[in-house]
Motif scaffolding. Structure first.
Motif, PDB file in Angstrom:
ATOM      1  N   LYS A  86      29.198  41.951  48.169  1.00  0.00           N
ATOM      2  CA  LYS A  86      30.578  41.988  48.679  1.00  0.00           C
ATOM      3  C   LYS A  86      31.402  43.004  47.881  1.00  0.00           C
ATOM      4  CE  LYS A  86      31.048  38.427  51.717  1.00  0.00           C
ATOM      5  NZ  LYS A  86      29.674  38.565  52.126  1.00  0.00           N
ATOM      6  N   ARG A  87      32.393  43.596  48.572  1.00  0.00           N
ATOM      7  CA  ARG A  87      33.256  44.592  47.927  1.00  0.00           C
ATOM      8  C   ARG A  87      34.700  44.077  47.889  1.00  0.00           C
ATOM      9  NH1 ARG A  87      31.705  49.762  47.659  1.00  0.00           N
ATOM     10  NH2 ARG A  87      33.755  50.471  48.312  1.00  0.00           N
ATOM     11  N   PHE A  88      35.344  44.323  46.772  1.00  0.00           N
ATOM     12  CA  PHE A  88      36.697  43.785  46.577  1.00  0.00           C
ATOM     13  C   PHE A  88      37.642  44.856  46.055  1.00  0.00           C
ATOM     14  CE2 PHE A  88      33.712  40.355  46.151  1.00  0.00           C
ATOM     15  CZ  PHE A  88      34.304  39.321  46.852  1.00  0.00           C
ATOM     16  N   ALA A  89      38.870  44.813  46.537  1.00  0.00           N
ATOM     17  CA  ALA A  89      39.944  45.609  45.944  1.00  0.00           C
ATOM     18  C   ALA A  89      40.854  44.651  45.170  1.00  0.00           C
ATOM     19  CB  ALA A  89      40.739  46.325  47.026  1.00  0.00           C
ATOM     20  N   ILE A  90      41.079  44.985  43.917  1.00  0.00           N
ATOM     21  CA  ILE A  90      42.047  44.238  43.101  1.00  0.00           C
ATOM     22  C   ILE A  90      43.280  45.133  42.984  1.00  0.00           C
ATOM     23  CG2 ILE A  90      42.535  43.283  40.814  1.00  0.00           C
ATOM     24  CD1 ILE A  90      39.460  42.812  40.535  1.00  0.00           C
ATOM     25  N   VAL A  91      44.394  44.660  43.505  1.00  0.00           N
ATOM     26  CA  VAL A  91      45.639  45.432  43.465  1.00  0.00           C
ATOM     27  C   VAL A  91      46.546  44.740  42.450  1.00  0.00           C
ATOM     28  CG1 VAL A  91      47.558  46.318  44.818  1.00  0.00           C
ATOM     29  CG2 VAL A  91      45.327  45.995  45.909  1.00  0.00           C
ATOM     30  N   ALA A  92      46.806  45.428  41.335  1.00  0.00           N
ATOM     31  CA  ALA A  92      47.476  44.745  40.223  1.00  0.00           C
ATOM     32  C   ALA A  92      48.693  45.524  39.738  1.00  0.00           C
ATOM     33  CB  ALA A  92      46.488  44.558  39.069  1.00  0.00           C
ATOM     34  N   ALA A  93      49.796  44.806  39.587  1.00  0.00           N
ATOM     35  CA  ALA A  93      51.011  45.402  39.025  1.00  0.00           C
ATOM     36  C   ALA A  93      50.848  45.550  37.512  1.00  0.00           C
ATOM     37  CB  ALA A  93      52.203  44.512  39.348  1.00  0.00           C
ATOM     38  N   ALA A 137      28.714  43.487  42.074  1.00  0.00           N
ATOM     39  CA  ALA A 137      28.355  44.613  41.206  1.00  0.00           C
ATOM     40  C   ALA A 137      29.637  45.332  40.792  1.00  0.00           C
ATOM     41  CB  ALA A 137      27.440  45.571  41.964  1.00  0.00           C
ATOM     42  N   ASP A 138      29.636  45.880  39.578  1.00  0.00           N
ATOM     43  CA  ASP A 138      30.809  46.645  39.099  1.00  0.00           C
ATOM     44  C   ASP A 138      31.223  47.706  40.113  1.00  0.00           C
ATOM     45  OD1 ASP A 138      31.435  45.409  36.789  1.00  0.00           O
ATOM     46  OD2 ASP A 138      30.324  46.774  35.483  1.00  0.00           O
ATOM     47  N   ASP A 139      30.217  48.374  40.687  1.00  0.00           N
ATOM     48  CA  ASP A 139      30.492  49.462  41.631  1.00  0.00           C
ATOM     49  C   ASP A 139      31.155  48.974  42.911  1.00  0.00           C
ATOM     50  OD1 ASP A 139      29.411  51.234  39.936  1.00  0.00           O
ATOM     51  OD2 ASP A 139      27.521  51.527  41.032  1.00  0.00           O
ATOM     52  N   ASP A 140      31.107  47.677  43.146  1.00  0.00           N
ATOM     53  CA  ASP A 140      31.698  47.121  44.366  1.00  0.00           C
ATOM     54  C   ASP A 140      33.128  46.618  44.149  1.00  0.00           C
ATOM     55  OD1 ASP A 140      29.550  47.727  45.961  1.00  0.00           O
ATOM     56  OD2 ASP A 140      28.547  45.815  45.597  1.00  0.00           O
ATOM     57  N   LEU A 141      33.650  46.887  42.945  1.00  0.00           N
ATOM     58  CA  LEU A 141      35.039  46.502  42.656  1.00  0.00           C
ATOM     59  C   LEU A 141      35.874  47.757  42.494  1.00  0.00           C
ATOM     60  CD1 LEU A 141      34.440  43.755  39.910  1.00  0.00           C
ATOM     61  CD2 LEU A 141      34.412  43.511  42.407  1.00  0.00           C
ATOM     62  N   VAL A 142      37.026  47.773  43.136  1.00  0.00           N
ATOM     63  CA  VAL A 142      37.946  48.893  42.939  1.00  0.00           C
ATOM     64  C   VAL A 142      39.294  48.309  42.527  1.00  0.00           C
ATOM     65  CG1 VAL A 142      38.318  49.029  45.440  1.00  0.00           C
ATOM     66  CG2 VAL A 142      39.039  50.901  44.026  1.00  0.00           C
ATOM     67  N   ALA A 150      37.691  41.973  50.803  1.00  0.00           N
ATOM     68  CA  ALA A 150      38.896  41.194  50.489  1.00  0.00           C
ATOM     69  C   ALA A 150      39.770  41.986  49.532  1.00  0.00           C
ATOM     70  CB  ALA A 150      38.514  39.854  49.844  1.00  0.00           C
ATOM     71  N   VAL A 151      41.032  41.631  49.539  1.00  0.00           N
ATOM     72  CA  VAL A 151      42.013  42.254  48.645  1.00  0.00           C
ATOM     73  C   VAL A 151      42.632  41.144  47.795  1.00  0.00           C
ATOM     74  CG1 VAL A 151      44.163  43.580  48.529  1.00  0.00           C
ATOM     75  CG2 VAL A 151      42.501  44.062  50.352  1.00  0.00           C
ATOM     76  N   ILE A 152      42.738  41.397  46.497  1.00  0.00           N
ATOM     77  CA  ILE A 152      43.288  40.392  45.572  1.00  0.00           C
ATOM     78  C   ILE A 152      44.533  40.999  44.920  1.00  0.00           C
ATOM     79  CG2 ILE A 152      42.815  39.072  43.465  1.00  0.00           C
ATOM     80  CD1 ILE A 152      39.719  39.657  44.371  1.00  0.00           C
ATOM     81  N   CYS A 153      45.672  40.394  45.142  1.00  0.00           N
ATOM     82  CA  CYS A 153      46.934  40.914  44.591  1.00  0.00           C
ATOM     83  C   CYS A 153      47.294  40.148  43.321  1.00  0.00           C
ATOM     84  CB  CYS A 153      48.063  40.725  45.605  1.00  0.00           C
ATOM     85  SG  CYS A 153      47.797  41.631  47.125  1.00  0.00           S
ATOM     86  N   LEU A 154      47.565  40.894  42.251  1.00  0.00           N
ATOM     87  CA  LEU A 154      47.871  40.265  40.966  1.00  0.00           C
ATOM     88  C   LEU A 154      49.169  40.822  40.398  1.00  0.00           C
ATOM     89  CD1 LEU A 154      44.311  40.517  39.338  1.00  0.00           C
ATOM     90  CD2 LEU A 154      45.272  38.588  40.614  1.00  0.00           C
ATOM     91  N   GLY A 155      49.999  39.952  39.883  1.00  0.00           N
ATOM     92  CA  GLY A 155      51.243  40.399  39.262  1.00  0.00           C
ATOM     93  C   GLY A 155      51.823  39.278  38.413  1.00  0.00           C
ATOM     94  N   VAL A 156      52.738  39.669  37.537  1.00  0.00           N
ATOM     95  CA  VAL A 156      53.355  38.693  36.630  1.00  0.00           C
ATOM     96  C   VAL A 156      54.867  38.879  36.674  1.00  0.00           C
ATOM     97  CG1 VAL A 156      53.531  37.903  34.244  1.00  0.00           C
ATOM     98  CG2 VAL A 156      51.335  38.753  35.112  1.00  0.00           C
ATOM     99  N   LEU A 157      55.550  37.882  37.159  1.00  0.00           N
ATOM    100  CA  LEU A 157      57.018  37.900  37.178  1.00  0.00           C
ATOM    101  C   LEU A 157      57.527  36.898  36.156  1.00  0.00           C
ATOM    102  CD1 LEU A 157      57.143  38.212  40.959  1.00  0.00           C
ATOM    103  CD2 LEU A 157      58.766  39.463  39.544  1.00  0.00           C
TER     104      LEU A 157
END
Ligand code: RBF
Length: 157
Positions: free
Chosen positions: A14-21, A45-50, A75-82
């Motif tokens: 599986k391939r994942f995008a991590i979108v992080a503030a 795999a590391d190569d499957d994560l962006v 999938a897309v994973i959104c990360l942030g800290v408020l």
């Protein structure tokens, strides 16, 4: 017996995008590390994560929409800290991030996980980014993984 359709937690292939503030990066970086750790320990795999970094949580919805549209991911994973400060910005940004990420999820056929922590105090940020209350980045990654496998079980239709 009812028919139950659910996703498992295998991330192999599986391939994942991590979108992080970046804002509040000492905590945000821990959420990213938790998400990467969870996905790789479940077989990704590391190569499957962006990883996409954006300035703050306000930018997350648009960056997540771009990731969903332009990257070949499951999938897309959104990360942030408020962290609440002395201005009303916290409430405005938290509302935009939550509403915006929700809108991206509804507009996309991909799972879009909400891993934005909203804290009143620094102590809460410490607790939620890898101590007493776990790591919310890891939890968001797990939710994204389960949903990606649920949609795969449905034939991604
Ligand atoms: N971004 C966050 O991810 N977390 C915060 O706690 C946060 N607090 C902010 C407080 C103020 C007063 C401002 C102006 C911005 C803050 N941002 C925060 C950044 C915001 O998400 C965005 O990157 C900027 O407003 C630029 O569009």
């Amino acid at each position: 017996m009812p028919r139950i359709i659910e996703g498992d937690f295998s991330a192999k292939g599986k391939r994942f995008a991590i979108v992080a503030a970046r804002f509040n990066s000492i905590f945000a970086d821990q959420l990213v590390a938790g998400a990467i750790d969870t996905l790789t320990r479940h077989g990704a795999a590391d190569d499957d994560l962006v990883i996409l970094r954006c300035p703050g949580s306000f930018e997350l919805p648009q960056a997540a929409a771009k990731a969903a549209a332009h990257l070949d991911v499951d999938a897309v994973i959104c990360l942030g800290v408020l962290i609440r400060g002395s201005t009303p910005h916290f409430d405005y940004i938290a509302a935009e991030a939550a509403k915006g990420i929700g809108a991206v999820a509804r507009d996309s056929s991909l799972p879009v996980a909400f891993g934005v922590i909203t804290c009143d105090t620094l102590e809460q940020a410490v607790e939620r980014s890898g101590s007493k209350a776990g790591n919310k980045g890891a939890e968001a990654a797990l939710a994204a993984l389960e949903m990606a496998n649920l949609y795969a079980a449905l034939g991604n239709s």
